[in-house]
Design a protein around this motif. Structure first.
Motif, PDB file in Angstrom:
ATOM      1  N   VAL A 153       0.872  -1.181   0.000  1.00  0.00           N
ATOM      2  CA  VAL A 153       0.000   0.000   0.000  1.00  0.00           C
ATOM      3  C   VAL A 153       0.904   1.225   0.000  1.00  0.00           C
ATOM      4  O   VAL A 153       1.544   1.527   0.993  1.00  0.00           O
ATOM      5  N   MET A 154       0.960   1.923  -1.141  1.00  0.00           N
ATOM      6  CA  MET A 154       1.853   3.076  -1.271  1.00  0.00           C
ATOM      7  C   MET A 154       1.057   4.373  -1.389  1.00  0.00           C
ATOM      8  O   MET A 154       0.353   4.573  -2.370  1.00  0.00           O
ATOM      9  N   PHE A 155       1.171   5.209  -0.373  1.00  0.00           N
ATOM     10  CA  PHE A 155       0.515   6.520  -0.379  1.00  0.00           C
ATOM     11  C   PHE A 155      -0.972   6.393  -0.708  1.00  0.00           C
ATOM     12  O   PHE A 155      -1.535   7.205  -1.440  1.00  0.00           O
ATOM     13  N   VAL A 175       3.557  -0.950   3.982  1.00  0.00           N
ATOM     14  CA  VAL A 175       2.819   0.315   3.872  1.00  0.00           C
ATOM     15  C   VAL A 175       3.819   1.457   3.747  1.00  0.00           C
ATOM     16  O   VAL A 175       4.683   1.643   4.612  1.00  0.00           O
ATOM     17  N   VAL A 176       3.704   2.214   2.656  1.00  0.00           N
ATOM     18  CA  VAL A 176       4.564   3.374   2.420  1.00  0.00           C
ATOM     19  C   VAL A 176       3.733   4.631   2.651  1.00  0.00           C
ATOM     20  O   VAL A 176       2.677   4.806   2.037  1.00  0.00           O
ATOM     21  N   SER A 177       4.204   5.492   3.553  1.00  0.00           N
ATOM     22  CA  SER A 177       3.449   6.696   3.886  1.00  0.00           C
ATOM     23  C   SER A 177       4.390   7.886   4.017  1.00  0.00           C
ATOM     24  O   SER A 177       5.595   7.726   4.220  1.00  0.00           O
ATOM     25  N   THR A 178       3.832   9.086   3.915  1.00  0.00           N
ATOM     26  CA  THR A 178       4.649  10.290   4.025  1.00  0.00           C
ATOM     27  C   THR A 178       5.016  10.552   5.487  1.00  0.00           C
ATOM     28  O   THR A 178       4.218  10.312   6.392  1.00  0.00           O
ATOM     29  N   ASP A 179       6.231  11.064   5.687  1.00  0.00           N
ATOM     30  CA  ASP A 179       6.670  11.452   7.031  1.00  0.00           C
ATOM     31  C   ASP A 179       6.556  12.974   7.170  1.00  0.00           C
ATOM     32  O   ASP A 179       6.151  13.674   6.240  1.00  0.00           O
ATOM     33  N   SER A 198       0.761  13.639  10.344  1.00  0.00           N
ATOM     34  CA  SER A 198       1.372  12.310  10.357  1.00  0.00           C
ATOM     35  C   SER A 198       0.343  11.292  10.854  1.00  0.00           C
ATOM     36  O   SER A 198      -0.471  11.578  11.728  1.00  0.00           O
ATOM     37  N   VAL A 199       0.392  10.116  10.266  1.00  0.00           N
ATOM     38  CA  VAL A 199      -0.531   9.038  10.614  1.00  0.00           C
ATOM     39  C   VAL A 199       0.277   7.906  11.256  1.00  0.00           C
ATOM     40  O   VAL A 199       1.343   7.536  10.775  1.00  0.00           O
ATOM     41  N   ASP A 200      -0.240   7.366  12.345  1.00  0.00           N
ATOM     42  CA  ASP A 200       0.428   6.262  13.031  1.00  0.00           C
ATOM     43  C   ASP A 200      -0.033   4.941  12.422  1.00  0.00           C
ATOM     44  O   ASP A 200      -1.002   4.328  12.875  1.00  0.00           O
ATOM     45  N   ILE A 260      12.102  14.770   0.111  1.00  0.00           N
ATOM     46  CA  ILE A 260      11.357  13.505   0.027  1.00  0.00           C
ATOM     47  C   ILE A 260      11.575  12.804   1.355  1.00  0.00           C
ATOM     48  O   ILE A 260      12.708  12.492   1.733  1.00  0.00           O
ATOM     49  N   ASP A 261      10.495  12.581   2.084  1.00  0.00           N
ATOM     50  CA  ASP A 261      10.585  12.054   3.444  1.00  0.00           C
ATOM     51  C   ASP A 261       9.447  11.054   3.658  1.00  0.00           C
ATOM     52  O   ASP A 261       8.303  11.444   3.881  1.00  0.00           O
ATOM     53  N   VAL A 262       9.766   9.763   3.541  1.00  0.00           N
ATOM     54  CA  VAL A 262       8.732   8.736   3.657  1.00  0.00           C
ATOM     55  C   VAL A 262       9.151   7.620   4.613  1.00  0.00           C
ATOM     56  O   VAL A 262      10.333   7.413   4.873  1.00  0.00           O
ATOM     57  N   LYS A 263       8.137   6.920   5.099  1.00  0.00           N
ATOM     58  CA  LYS A 263       8.337   5.746   5.959  1.00  0.00           C
ATOM     59  C   LYS A 263       7.860   4.504   5.225  1.00  0.00           C
ATOM     60  O   LYS A 263       6.840   4.538   4.537  1.00  0.00           O
ATOM     61  N   ILE A 264       8.593   3.419   5.400  1.00  0.00           N
ATOM     62  CA  ILE A 264       8.175   2.130   4.862  1.00  0.00           C
ATOM     63  C   ILE A 264       8.036   1.172   6.044  1.00  0.00           C
ATOM     64  O   ILE A 264       9.035   0.786   6.665  1.00  0.00           O
TER      65      ILE A 264
END
Length: 273
Positions: A153-155, A175-179, A198-200, A260-264
């Motif tokens: 699940v990306m963005f 799950v890839v989401s923005t930081d 930000s989403v937990d 560009i700042d993302v969490k995987i």
């Protein structure tokens, strides 16, 4: 591995159509995708990204400015597959940039890209072959229970219970989401007050998945034309919630350094309680 969106029975491919035992039939589009999205009176007739957003995303992603994100995701998937043939789905795949990169790295696995936008899936199907492209909603994914090995699940909208249902025993969810700092420079141009949203993800998934690891991708890139800047803007949700005067400010800028700042986040399916 597909199921009928009307009766949830398994559907089988017959020539260029898919049919379930109750004779619900779904034809493949000329470009090669399958539409399993059932019409809904509460939903727009053309849900998801429109043609302008899809083209903007294609043009921006083809510059490979987000390539480091793709590389990081592919490294994780390569490690999880360990050279085994697996069934992998990309939920909210858009026009197929990330999905196609996965297929390049692991050509022996079965890959399926899903998006609610018919425009996005149509463009993906026209461009990238040997991938299953499906129009469907993340709320009601058209797959058999326990039939998928890796769900990505990306963005996109993340539905924990639906991903749990379709993943096989010990299956993996990525799950890839923005930081916090993602595209902060763009936000500063558009808004007087910048909100850090930000989403937990780990908390959202805790009832269904074991959290294994978080990887972060953080780097800067310089956009060197207004066209690149506007493509980025038009592929984001900011397009829908930005005032006209702010858009005009952005249209005058020809260079912009972006973060560009993302969490995987990597999860494994819990055993049923």
């Amino acid at each position: 591995m597909f199921i009928c969106p009307i009766c949830n029975q398994k559907i089988d491919k017959i020539d260029k159509s898919y049919k379930c035992k109750n004779n619900h039939t779904f034809d493949m589009a000329k470009s090669g995708y399958l539409n399993l999205l059932i019409s809904n009176k509460k939903r727009s007739k053309t849900p998801g990204d429109d043609k302008e957003m899809v083209i903007a995303r294609r043009n921006f992603l083809n510059t490979d400015i987000y390539e480091e994100i793709s590389k990081s995701v592919n490294e994780i998937i390569l490690k999880l597959t360990n050279n085994k043939k697996m069934k992998i789905i990309d939920i909210g795949c858009g026009e197929g940039y990330y999905t196609s990169k996965i297929k390049e790295k692991i050509p022996n696995s079965e890959i399926c890209g899903i998006d609610i936008s018919k425009e996005a899936i149509n463009l993906a199907a026209k461009t990238y072959k040997n991938i299953n492209w499906v129009v469907a909603s993340a709320l009601n994914l058209p797959f058999l229970d326990n039939s998928i090995d890796i769900s990505l699940v990306m963005f996109s909208r993340f539905i924990p219970e639906e991903n749990f249902r379709l993943l096989s025993k010990n299956g993996y969810l990525i799950v890839v989401s923005t930081d916090d700092m993602h595209l902060i420079e763009l936000k500063k141009v558009l808004y007087d007050k910048v909100k850090i949203e930000s989403v937990d993800i780990v908390d959202e998934a805790k009832d269904y998945f074991i959290h294994k690891e978080t990887k972060k991708v953080n780097y800067n890139k310089k956009l060197t034309s207004n066209q690149e800047i506007m493509n980025l803007f038009n592929m984001t949700p900011y397009k829908w919630k930005t005032k006209k005067e702010a858009v005009k400010r952005l249209e005058k800028i020809n260079e912009l350094e972006i973060t560009i700042d993302v969490k995987i986040d990597i999860f494994q399916k819990m055993e049923k309680k």
